[in-house]
Design an enzyme around this catalytic site. Structure first.
Site, PDB file in Angstrom:
ATOM      1  N   GLY A  32     -29.912  -0.337   5.296  1.00 16.53           N
ATOM      2  CA  GLY A  32     -31.243   0.237   5.802  1.00 16.53           C
ATOM      3  C   GLY A  32     -31.095   0.813   7.301  1.00 16.53           C
ATOM      4  CG  LEU A  33     -33.654   4.344   8.113  1.00 18.85           C
ATOM      5  CD1 LEU A  33     -35.203   4.652   8.272  1.00 18.85           C
ATOM      6  CD2 LEU A  33     -32.623   5.180   8.115  1.00 18.85           C
ATOM      7  CB  SER A  34     -30.696   2.414  13.479  1.00 20.39           C
ATOM      8  OG  SER A  34     -30.641   1.655  14.462  1.00 20.39           O
ATOM      9  N   GLY A  35     -32.917  -0.339  13.060  1.00 18.01           N
ATOM     10  CA  GLY A  35     -34.055  -0.860  13.527  1.00 18.01           C
ATOM     11  C   GLY A  35     -35.028  -1.262  12.475  1.00 18.01           C
ATOM     12  N   GLY A  50     -34.453  -4.017  10.577  1.00 19.86           N
ATOM     13  CA  GLY A  50     -34.498  -5.371  10.666  1.00 19.86           C
ATOM     14  C   GLY A  50     -33.235  -6.040  10.039  1.00 19.86           C
ATOM     15  NE  ARG A  84     -22.664   7.600   9.868  1.00 22.02           N
ATOM     16  CZ  ARG A  84     -23.861   7.253  10.668  1.00 22.02           C
ATOM     17  NH1 ARG A  84     -24.311   6.112  10.293  1.00 22.02           N
ATOM     18  NH2 ARG A  84     -24.379   7.983  11.499  1.00 22.02           N
ATOM     19  CB  ILE A 120     -26.708   2.096   8.709  1.00 28.60           C
ATOM     20  CG1 ILE A 120     -27.206   1.546   9.967  1.00 28.60           C
ATOM     21  CG2 ILE A 120     -27.415   3.375   8.278  1.00 28.60           C
ATOM     22  CD1 ILE A 120     -27.131   2.593  11.122  1.00 28.60           C
ATOM     23  CB  SER A 121     -23.985   0.505   4.055  1.00 30.18           C
ATOM     24  OG  SER A 121     -24.860  -0.522   4.130  1.00 30.18           O
ATOM     25  N   GLY A 178     -25.857  13.203  15.066  1.00 29.63           N
ATOM     26  CA  GLY A 178     -25.360  12.608  13.831  1.00 29.63           C
ATOM     27  C   GLY A 178     -26.210  11.247  13.654  1.00 29.63           C
TER      28      GLY A 178
HETATM   29  N1  LIG Z   1     -24.933   8.056  15.021  1.00 32.59           N
HETATM   30  C1  LIG Z   1     -25.398   6.752  14.927  1.00 32.59           C
HETATM   31  N2  LIG Z   1     -26.067   6.575  13.495  1.00 32.59           N
HETATM   32  C2  LIG Z   1     -26.403   5.220  13.452  1.00 32.59           C
HETATM   33  N3  LIG Z   1     -26.255   4.275  14.279  1.00 32.59           N
HETATM   34  C3  LIG Z   1     -25.535   4.363  15.448  1.00 32.59           C
HETATM   35  C4  LIG Z   1     -25.177   5.586  15.696  1.00 32.59           C
HETATM   36  N4  LIG Z   1     -24.696   5.689  16.816  1.00 32.59           N
HETATM   37  C5  LIG Z   1     -24.502   4.456  17.353  1.00 32.59           C
HETATM   38  N5  LIG Z   1     -25.477   3.628  16.378  1.00 32.59           N
HETATM   39  C6  LIG Z   1     -25.423   2.156  16.470  1.00 32.59           C
HETATM   40  O1  LIG Z   1     -24.425   1.809  15.498  1.00 32.59           O
HETATM   41  C7  LIG Z   1     -24.945   0.923  14.860  1.00 32.59           C
HETATM   42  C8  LIG Z   1     -24.548   1.104  13.231  1.00 32.59           C
HETATM   43  O2  LIG Z   1     -23.364   0.419  12.705  1.00 32.59           O
HETATM   44  P1  LIG Z   1     -22.988   0.446  11.351  1.00 32.59           P
HETATM   45  O3  LIG Z   1     -21.576   0.261  11.298  1.00 32.59           O
HETATM   46  O4  LIG Z   1     -23.897  -0.464  10.909  1.00 32.59           O
HETATM   47  O5  LIG Z   1     -23.135   1.987  10.775  1.00 32.59           O
HETATM   48  S1  LIG Z   1     -22.550   2.446   9.497  1.00 32.59           S
HETATM   49  O6  LIG Z   1     -22.864   1.316   8.547  1.00 32.59           O
HETATM   50  O7  LIG Z   1     -21.309   2.761   9.539  1.00 32.59           O
HETATM   51  O8  LIG Z   1     -23.331   3.591   9.111  1.00 32.59           O
HETATM   52  C9  LIG Z   1     -26.628   0.885  14.825  1.00 32.59           C
HETATM   53  O9  LIG Z   1     -26.917  -0.425  14.868  1.00 32.59           O
HETATM   54  P2  LIG Z   1     -28.325  -0.919  14.049  1.00 32.59           P
HETATM   55  O10 LIG Z   1     -29.314  -0.658  14.890  1.00 32.59           O
HETATM   56  O11 LIG Z   1     -28.204  -2.495  14.097  1.00 32.59           O
HETATM   57  O12 LIG Z   1     -28.428  -0.480  12.793  1.00 32.59           O
HETATM   58  C10 LIG Z   1     -26.810   1.639  16.015  1.00 32.59           C
HETATM   59  O13 LIG Z   1     -27.085   0.538  17.000  1.00 32.59           O
HETATM   60  N1  LIG Z   2     -39.879  -8.730  10.203  1.00 36.31           N
HETATM   61  C1  LIG Z   2     -40.007  -8.282  11.509  1.00 36.31           C
HETATM   62  N2  LIG Z   2     -41.025  -8.023  12.012  1.00 36.31           N
HETATM   63  C2  LIG Z   2     -41.045  -7.719  13.230  1.00 36.31           C
HETATM   64  N3  LIG Z   2     -40.294  -7.049  13.941  1.00 36.31           N
HETATM   65  C3  LIG Z   2     -38.915  -7.322  13.658  1.00 36.31           C
HETATM   66  C4  LIG Z   2     -38.886  -7.700  12.293  1.00 36.31           C
HETATM   67  N4  LIG Z   2     -37.449  -7.738  12.005  1.00 36.31           N
HETATM   68  C5  LIG Z   2     -36.797  -7.372  13.104  1.00 36.31           C
HETATM   69  N5  LIG Z   2     -37.540  -6.872  14.069  1.00 36.31           N
HETATM   70  C6  LIG Z   2     -37.570  -6.328  15.280  1.00 36.31           C
HETATM   71  O1  LIG Z   2     -37.155  -4.910  14.970  1.00 36.31           O
HETATM   72  C7  LIG Z   2     -36.105  -4.618  16.012  1.00 36.31           C
HETATM   73  C8  LIG Z   2     -34.657  -4.164  15.283  1.00 36.31           C
HETATM   74  O2  LIG Z   2     -34.490  -5.359  14.444  1.00 36.31           O
HETATM   75  P1  LIG Z   2     -32.907  -5.393  14.100  1.00 36.31           P
HETATM   76  O3  LIG Z   2     -32.849  -6.700  13.423  1.00 36.31           O
HETATM   77  O4  LIG Z   2     -32.002  -5.115  15.443  1.00 36.31           O
HETATM   78  O5  LIG Z   2     -32.688  -4.283  13.275  1.00 36.31           O
HETATM   79  P2  LIG Z   2     -31.285  -3.421  12.645  1.00 36.31           P
HETATM   80  O6  LIG Z   2     -30.234  -4.460  12.593  1.00 36.31           O
HETATM   81  O7  LIG Z   2     -31.726  -3.012  11.396  1.00 36.31           O
HETATM   82  O8  LIG Z   2     -30.850  -2.326  13.396  1.00 36.31           O
HETATM   83  C9  LIG Z   2     -35.630  -5.893  16.747  1.00 36.31           C
HETATM   84  O9  LIG Z   2     -36.684  -5.676  18.066  1.00 36.31           O
HETATM   85  C10 LIG Z   2     -36.295  -6.983  16.248  1.00 36.31           C
HETATM   86  O10 LIG Z   2     -36.995  -8.113  16.992  1.00 36.31           O
END
Ligand SMILES: Nc1ncnc2c1ncn2[C@@H]1O[C@H](COP(=O)(O)OS(=O)(=O)O)[C@@H](OP(=O)(O)O)[C@H]1O
Ligand SMILES: Nc1ncnc2c1ncn2[C@@H]1O[C@H](COP(=O)(O)OP(=O)(O)O)[C@@H](O)[C@H]1O
Length: 207
Positions: A37-40, A42, A84, A110-111, A160
């Site tokens: 899933g997307l960054s953020g 959860g 990636r 994210i994959s 990107g």
């Molecule tokens: N360009 C770009 N795009 C997406 N994400 C970015 C990027 N640069 C840095 N980050 C940070 O790197 C975390 C994602 O790493 P991943 O190894 O999960 O990425 S991937 O699966 O190879 O696409 C991702 O963490 P999560 O927020 O936990 O998803 C980001 O914090």
């Molecule tokens: N189910 C949820 N409900 C509300 N907030 C959440 C939930 N899951 C995660 N969060 C909050 O969202 C933000 C991103 O979560 P995180 O697990 O780091 O996402 P990801 O790993 O996909 O980037 C963090 O601040 C986390 O506390």
């Protein structure tokens, strides 16, 4: 003797202590829960919540988190499509080893590319790759912006960034999809409970 990738003259050494014995010892079955899933969205929060719930039931799990692995194993990789792909391939291989060890391996990355996730699925024995899609809208992830990266991406300071100027390909078919209900994201514990129930129903929490 075989030739694989760039290595030649290599042999597979079979260990007499096998997967079934390890699974019996642990009273569980090895598998991979792959959270995409997307960054953020959860992913890490869900991964840790699943691990906690399994731990409280006496089941052994290990979390492979994309962000964390980029501090070590994958520290030489960036975010272009080839990097990636290599990131996902390596984590897939490590996850396969953890599953072979008998653990519930929880990978949270994210994959973004379907073909990379499908390649990991193909590495695992049938039905032991459980793909969980965190289907959270970009608006929610961006509003959370826990690391301030969306803000930087919108300002053009990160190029990107997935969901902004880089693709995310949602699964066409996955084992579980977690999403908002009436516009509200369920609590992490509730979503973890669903995943653990799935594992229980499919017999992974017994040997
Ligand atoms: N360009 C770009 N795009 C997406 N994400 C970015 C990027 N640069 C840095 N980050 C940070 O790197 C975390 C994602 O790493 P991943 O190894 O999960 O990425 S991937 O699966 O190879 O696409 C991702 O963490 P999560 O927020 O936990 O998803 C980001 O914090
Ligand atoms: N189910 C949820 N409900 C509300 N907030 C959440 C939930 N899951 C995660 N969060 C909050 O969202 C933000 C991103 O979560 P995180 O697990 O780091 O996402 P990801 O790993 O996909 O980037 C963090 O601040 C986390 O506390």
């Amino acid at each position: 003797m075989s030739t694989l990738g760039n290595s030649t003259n290599i042999f597979w050494h079979e260990c007499p202590v096998g997967k079934h014995e390890r699974q019996k010892l642990l009273n569980q079955k090895g598998c991979v829960v792959w959270i995409t899933g997307l960054s953020g969205s959860g992913k890490s929060t869900l991964a840790c919540s699943i691990s906690r719930e399994l731990h409280s039931r006496g089941k052994l799990s290990y979390v492979l988190d994309g962000d964390n692995l980029r501090h070590g194993l994958n520290k030489n990789l960036g975010f272009k499509a080839e990097d990636r792909a290599e990131n996902i391939r390596r984590v897939g291989e490590v996850a396969k080893l953890f599953a072979d060890a008998g653990l519930v391996c929880i990978a949270s990355l994210i994959s973004p590319y379907r073909k990379d996730r499908d390649a990991c699925r193909a590495m695992l024995p049938d039905k032991s790759f459980i793909e969980v899609f965190m289907n959270m809208p970009l608006e929610l992830c961006e509003a959370r912006d826990a690391k301030g990266l969306y803000k930087l991406a919108r300002a053009g300071k990160i190029k990107g960034f997935t969901g902004i100027d880089d693709p995310y390909e949602p699964p066409l078919k996955c084992e579980m999809e977690l999403s908002q209900r009436d516009g509200i994201c369920p609590a992490p514990g509730a979503m973890a409970g669903k995943v653990v129930s799935y594992l229980e129903e499919k017999g992974f929490l017994e040997s």
